[in-house]
Design a protein around this motif. Structure first.
Motif, PDB file in Angstrom:
ATOM      1  N   GLU A 169      42.364  39.520  31.847  1.00 12.98           N
ATOM      2  CA  GLU A 169      41.520  40.479  32.537  1.00 12.98           C
ATOM      3  C   GLU A 169      41.468  40.004  34.001  1.00 12.98           C
ATOM      4  N   VAL A 170      40.423  40.344  34.717  1.00  9.66           N
ATOM      5  CA  VAL A 170      40.294  39.940  36.119  1.00  9.66           C
ATOM      6  C   VAL A 170      39.026  39.124  36.294  1.00  9.66           C
ATOM      7  N   SER A 198      34.741  42.061  32.116  1.00 11.39           N
ATOM      8  CA  SER A 198      36.006  42.813  32.117  1.00 11.39           C
ATOM      9  C   SER A 198      36.277  43.511  30.793  1.00 11.39           C
ATOM     10  N   GLN A 236      40.855  34.929  34.434  1.00 14.20           N
ATOM     11  CA  GLN A 236      42.217  35.034  34.949  1.00 14.20           C
ATOM     12  C   GLN A 236      42.636  33.717  35.622  1.00 14.20           C
ATOM     13  N   THR A 258      42.506  44.771  38.418  1.00 15.80           N
ATOM     14  CA  THR A 258      41.596  45.731  37.828  1.00 15.80           C
ATOM     15  C   THR A 258      40.879  45.151  36.616  1.00 15.80           C
ATOM     16  N   MET A 259      39.548  45.143  36.656  1.00 17.22           N
ATOM     17  CA  MET A 259      38.787  44.763  35.465  1.00 17.22           C
ATOM     18  C   MET A 259      39.120  45.768  34.371  1.00 17.22           C
ATOM     19  N   GLY A 260      39.331  45.272  33.165  1.00 12.78           N
ATOM     20  CA  GLY A 260      39.662  46.140  32.050  1.00 12.78           C
ATOM     21  C   GLY A 260      41.148  46.251  31.793  1.00 12.78           C
ATOM     22  N   ALA A 304      39.828  37.120  28.231  1.00 12.94           N
ATOM     23  CA  ALA A 304      38.918  38.105  28.827  1.00 12.94           C
ATOM     24  C   ALA A 304      37.592  37.481  29.237  1.00 12.94           C
TER      25      ALA A 304
END
Length: 175
Positions: free
Chosen positions: A23-24, A79, A28, A51-53, A75
């Motif tokens: 995720e972000v 996110s 990450q 991008t989150m998600g 994750a």
């Protein structure tokens, strides 16, 4: 306290030939530091200012493309909520992705920046009131595992790897 780095290191140690998606945010960064990929195209991230998600849908796609590989989404608790409904896609299509949620109850990267660069003026980073990720997983028909002790990390990862269902592991990590 359970440290997120410990979780990512354990995944790296136990997943011998996998694909790792992120995720972000802090998750990450920890994945980039501690996952040691042995082959090209086995670390998938949306990159800087991503991008989150991104992680769960990307992990589903990676598993469809490489069904014989172990696929893990690293994750954050913020996110994963951006596209958590994609768990329905994984369940309904029998796509056994594994999601390691590094749950520190904050939008961790944002909070870290507020701490370091904005004199600890915290604004909208607390994730208190978030769902119980184990119950969410179970509601979708996936496997949910709760972990809050370091000694349970490896067993949870091994349990996830044996499952033929998608798995959410809610790792309650230090704030």
């Amino acid at each position: 306290e359970l440290k997120p780095q410990c979780v990512v290191q354990a995944i790296n140690e136990l997943v011998k030939d996998g694909i790792f998606v992120t995720e972000v945010g802090q998750n990450q960064m920890w994945a980039a530091h501690y996952i040691r990929c042995k082959r090209p195209r086995t670390f998938i991230s949306s990159g800087g200012l991503g991008t989150m998600g991104f992680g769960l849908p990307a992990a589903i796609g990676a598993k469809v493309g490489c069904p014989d590989k172990e696929v893990w989404d690293i994750a954050g608790d913020g996110s994963i909520q951006m596209n958590i409904q994609e768990l329905a896609t994984a369940v309904s299509n029998d796509i056994p992705v594994r999601v390691a949620i590094l749950n520190n109850e904050f939008l961790g990267m944002v909070r870290q920046w507020q701490e370091l660069f904005y004199n600890k003026r915290y604004s909208y980073t607390s994730m208190k009131g978030q769902p119980n990720f184990v119950k969410v997983a179970e509601a979708y028909g996936a496997l949910g595992i709760d972990v809050d002790r370091k000694e349970d990390v490896k067993d949870a990862i091994l349990t996830a790897m044996k499952s033929d269902k998608p798995v959410f592991i809610d790792f309650k990590v230090s704030k």
